[in-house]
Structures are given as structure tokens and as C-alpha cells.
Design an enzyme around this catalytic site. Structure first.
Site, PDB file in Angstrom:
ATOM      1  N   VAL A  82      17.489 -11.277  -0.147  1.00  0.00           N
ATOM      2  CA  VAL A  82      18.404 -10.278   0.399  1.00  0.00           C
ATOM      3  C   VAL A  82      19.672 -10.172  -0.439  1.00  0.00           C
ATOM      4  O   VAL A  82      20.066  -9.097  -0.874  1.00  0.00           O
ATOM      5  CB  VAL A  82      18.770 -10.608   1.866  1.00  0.00           C
ATOM      6  CG1 VAL A  82      19.835  -9.645   2.384  1.00  0.00           C
ATOM      7  CG2 VAL A  82      17.534 -10.559   2.753  1.00  0.00           C
ATOM      8  N   GLY A  85      25.400 -15.230  -3.637  1.00  0.00           N
ATOM      9  CA  GLY A  85      26.796 -15.330  -4.022  1.00  0.00           C
ATOM     10  C   GLY A  85      27.028 -16.596  -4.814  1.00  0.00           C
ATOM     11  O   GLY A  85      26.088 -17.234  -5.283  1.00  0.00           O
ATOM     12  N   THR A  87      27.950 -19.489  -3.796  1.00  0.00           N
ATOM     13  CA  THR A  87      27.543 -20.718  -3.113  1.00  0.00           C
ATOM     14  C   THR A  87      26.189 -20.600  -2.429  1.00  0.00           C
ATOM     15  O   THR A  87      25.397 -21.531  -2.450  1.00  0.00           O
ATOM     16  CB  THR A  87      28.594 -21.117  -2.062  1.00  0.00           C
ATOM     17  OG1 THR A  87      29.882 -21.184  -2.676  1.00  0.00           O
ATOM     18  CG2 THR A  87      28.268 -22.468  -1.444  1.00  0.00           C
ATOM     19  N   LYS A  88      25.919 -19.443  -1.830  1.00  0.00           N
ATOM     20  CA  LYS A  88      24.746 -19.303  -0.966  1.00  0.00           C
ATOM     21  C   LYS A  88      23.785 -18.235  -1.474  1.00  0.00           C
ATOM     22  O   LYS A  88      24.165 -17.348  -2.228  1.00  0.00           O
ATOM     23  CB  LYS A  88      25.201 -18.935   0.454  1.00  0.00           C
ATOM     24  CG  LYS A  88      25.935 -20.047   1.162  1.00  0.00           C
ATOM     25  CD  LYS A  88      26.624 -19.544   2.419  1.00  0.00           C
ATOM     26  CE  LYS A  88      27.789 -18.653   2.068  1.00  0.00           C
ATOM     27  NZ  LYS A  88      28.658 -18.363   3.208  1.00  0.00           N
ATOM     28  N   VAL A  90      20.597 -15.715   0.297  1.00  0.00           N
ATOM     29  CA  VAL A  90      20.124 -15.239   1.594  1.00  0.00           C
ATOM     30  C   VAL A  90      18.737 -14.630   1.442  1.00  0.00           C
ATOM     31  O   VAL A  90      18.496 -13.824   0.535  1.00  0.00           O
ATOM     32  CB  VAL A  90      21.084 -14.190   2.191  1.00  0.00           C
ATOM     33  CG1 VAL A  90      20.622 -13.776   3.598  1.00  0.00           C
ATOM     34  CG2 VAL A  90      22.515 -14.725   2.239  1.00  0.00           C
ATOM     35  N   LYS A 103      20.234 -18.442   5.319  1.00  0.00           N
ATOM     36  CA  LYS A 103      21.176 -18.818   4.263  1.00  0.00           C
ATOM     37  C   LYS A 103      20.945 -20.263   3.860  1.00  0.00           C
ATOM     38  O   LYS A 103      20.774 -21.131   4.711  1.00  0.00           O
ATOM     39  CB  LYS A 103      22.629 -18.704   4.758  1.00  0.00           C
ATOM     40  CG  LYS A 103      23.112 -17.317   5.060  1.00  0.00           C
ATOM     41  CD  LYS A 103      24.595 -17.389   5.460  1.00  0.00           C
ATOM     42  CE  LYS A 103      25.148 -16.058   5.876  1.00  0.00           C
ATOM     43  NZ  LYS A 103      26.581 -16.157   6.233  1.00  0.00           N
ATOM     44  N   ASP A 216      38.996 -14.482   1.497  1.00  0.00           N
ATOM     45  CA  ASP A 216      38.031 -13.885   0.572  1.00  0.00           C
ATOM     46  C   ASP A 216      37.379 -12.651   1.192  1.00  0.00           C
ATOM     47  O   ASP A 216      36.189 -12.411   1.010  1.00  0.00           O
ATOM     48  CB  ASP A 216      36.971 -14.921   0.184  1.00  0.00           C
ATOM     49  CG  ASP A 216      36.168 -14.505  -1.043  1.00  0.00           C
ATOM     50  OD1 ASP A 216      36.745 -13.827  -1.912  1.00  0.00           O
ATOM     51  OD2 ASP A 216      34.978 -14.848  -1.114  1.00  0.00           O
TER      52      ASP A 216
END
Length: 322
Positions: A82, A85, A87-88, A90, A103, A216
Site C-alpha cells: 500500500v 515511509g 520507518t514503516k 504498509v 503496518k 510531522d
């Protein structure tokens, strides 16, 4: 056997011994390099480095949490990518025939790849996992219509870095809020976005965990679910007003606040209003399709939001009058 044949046989045998010894040394060196200096690009999204260190255990106090469900999440099949970023990452999945978002740590994300240039991959992975755990803890407390709803999670952590920390979050699945989608919205849809954004900024000022700083806040961190805008990324949220020693500590990003009792009182409110206008102002305050009787009210709200000289309560009240 003649002397020449014996010599050739011994020469061949000696070369074979040297070759085998060299091969063993090279293999051992490669194995040692793999174990001690494992590179991020060699880690697949599925293995997550599990063969190097054990995964941390589940803390006892989490067993009674109804949202904690490692057995369920460990056996879900991810359907498609999906978004990702720093850090993560999805994925989408199905739970009871309902779409959900999953996530987890982005092993190829900027947070881990930058960190791994100077630190061990285990330490870098654990730092990223800790950000997901922070998000889990915030999602437990922040129950609001403008914040994504958590369905389940799995967290395996430890106070040290001797094991690999593990965190997965299952939430509602929404549609990405793109610039094009904002530009194509009708007036009624834009009005709903304005009201949702003002509602979120006001909730951040009065959340049950304290005043929140949406440090952010960016459009890619929002999704649309049944026409409602929801914030999906919480790990960079600041809880509480910034601490300070002098007034200079409270001046940043064109925001100037007095330092009172070692805190920049009102800083987060100013920050949230400013960032939300910077990210959405040029899209949601378009006059196209706005009824004539609402144009003055919309322009007044735009000026208040842009000027950042208004309380979040007044901002929400004016938005609801549109």
C-alpha cells in the site's frame, strides 16, 4: 611406481590440500562477515533477520489486552503493498472478509539504512520497532474520529537489545489522500476536510494524554474512510509542550512563545495550526463551487488559519459554521 609418478602424485595431493584449506578459510571468513556485519540489502521482508538472533518475548502485562493478538497477525497473508515511509511499510490484508491495513518495520526504509551505516542492524531494527510500539501505545489512548482505529496489534519487546523487537499493527484501511484527489473534490467534500482538520487540531490540544504536537503533519499521513479524513501516522507525535530555559528555546518555525515554568505554553497549538495550513491551505480554501453566502465565512476562516492568531476552539467553531 616410478619416482616421477610418485613426485607427480605427491604434487597433486599437496595442491588439493592447499586448495581445500583455502576454500575452508574463505567460507569461514564469509560466514563470519555475514553474522557480524549483515547488510540491510541482504535482509528480505519475510525473514527479518530471524536466523541471527531470537525474537523478544511478549510482556506479561499485555496478555490481558483485547487488541493484542500475535497468533492472528502472525498468520495473516498480505495481499498487496500500500505505502511505505522512513520507518514503516504498509500492506493490505483481509480479516473476517474485511480489508485492513498492516503496518510493520520497513527493512529498506531510510531510518534503518541510514542507521546501519554506523550501527548494527539489530540495534537499527529495534529502534524502528520501538517507534511502532510508541504508535501502538498512542492508538490505545487516542480514540477519535480523526485518528485511524486500531483493530489488533502484536508487540514483542525487551528492555535491552539482546533480542529482536517485533511490532505489527492492524488498522482500518483507507484511500490515500492525494493532491489530485483534493483538487477534484466538490465544495461539500472540501468543507468536510476543513472540519475534520480543525477537529483534529482541536483534539490535539485536549487529548487524554496531554497536549499533542503534530510535528510531522503531512498529507501522505492521512487517508479517507467513508468520506472522513483520518491521521494514520502517530509515531512522530510529541506529547506535552516543549521544555525550555529561555524564550529563545520557544522560538522556531516562525513561532514565538514565552517560556513559562520551563515549558513553551501554547507552542504545540501554534505548531499544529501552522503546519495544517501549510499542508492543506492551498487545496481546501479554493472558492470554486462555494455558495455565495459561504464565501465570506470561508475567506475569514482562511485568514484566521493562515495568521495563526486564533485558538483551536475558535478554529473548530468557525469551521463547523461553513
Amino acid at each position: 611406481m616410478s619416482a616421477s609418478r610418485q613426485w607427480r602424485y605427491r604434487m597433486f595431493l599437496g595442491l588439493m590440500i592447499v586448495y581445500m584449506a583455502t576454500a575452508c578459510i574463505v567460507a569461514c571468513a564469509l560466514l563470519w562477515t555475514t553474522v557480524t556485519q549483515y547488510k540491510v540489502e541482504n535482509i528480505s521482508d519475510t525473514t527479518e533477520n530471524q536466523f541471527l538472533v531470537p525474537i523478544c518475548g511478549i510482556k506479561k502485562d499485555l496478555y490481558s489486552d483485547p487488541h493484542m493478538n500475535c497468533d492472528l497477525l502472525d498468520h495473516l497473508s498480505y495481499e498487496k503493498f500500500v505505502a511505505n515511509g522512513w520507518t514503516k511499510i504498509v500492506y493490505s490484508a483481509k480479516l473476517n472478509n474485511q480489508p485492513i491495513a498492516i503496518k510493520t518495520v520497513n527493512l529498506k526504509g531510510k531510518d534503518i539504512t541510514d542507521c546501519a551505516k554506523t550501527k548494527s542492524i539489530l540495534l537499527c531494527h529495534n529502534r524502528a520497532a520501538e517507534k511502532l510500539v510508541k504508535e501502538i501505545n498512542l492508538l490505545k489512548e487516542l480514540k477519535h474520529e480523526t485518528i485511524i482505529q486500531m483493530k489488533h496489534y502484536c508487540a514483542k519487546t525487551s528492555e535491552d537489545n539482546l533480542c529482536m523487537k517485533y511490532a505489527v499493527i492492524a488498522t482500518e484501511l483507507g484511500d490515500p489522500l492525494t493532491n489530485l484527489k483534493l483538487l477534484q473534490m466538490t465544495w461539500d467534500q472540501r468543507r468536510k476536510i476543513i472540519q475534520d482538520l480543525a477537529n483534529l487540531v482541536n483534539y490535539a490540544q485536549h487529548s487524554p494524554v496531554g497536549v499533542l504536537g503534530l510535528a510531522d503533519l503531512r498529507r501522505p499521513q492521512f487517508v479517507l474512510i467513508n468520506g472522513n479524513m483520518k491521521l494514520t501516522d502517530l509515531d512522530d507525535i510529541i506529547v506535552g509542550e516543549p521544555r525550555c530555559v529561555t524564550n529563545a528555546d520557544c522560538s522556531n518555525l516562525n513561532i514565538t512563545i514565552q517560556c513559562i515554568s520551563s515549558h513553551c505554553g501554547g507552542y504545540n497549538s501554534k505548531l499544529n495550526i501552522q503546519k495544517s495550513f501549510q499542508e492543506f491551505g492551498s487545496y481546501i480554501f479554493l472558492m470554486e463551487g462555494v455558495p455565495r453566502e459561504k464565501k465570506v465565512d470561508l475567506d475569514r476562516l482562511r485568514q484566521l488559519w493562515k495568521g495563526n492568531n486564533v485558538t483551536t476552539e475558535q478554529l473548530l467553531a468557525d469551521a463547523l459554521l461553513l
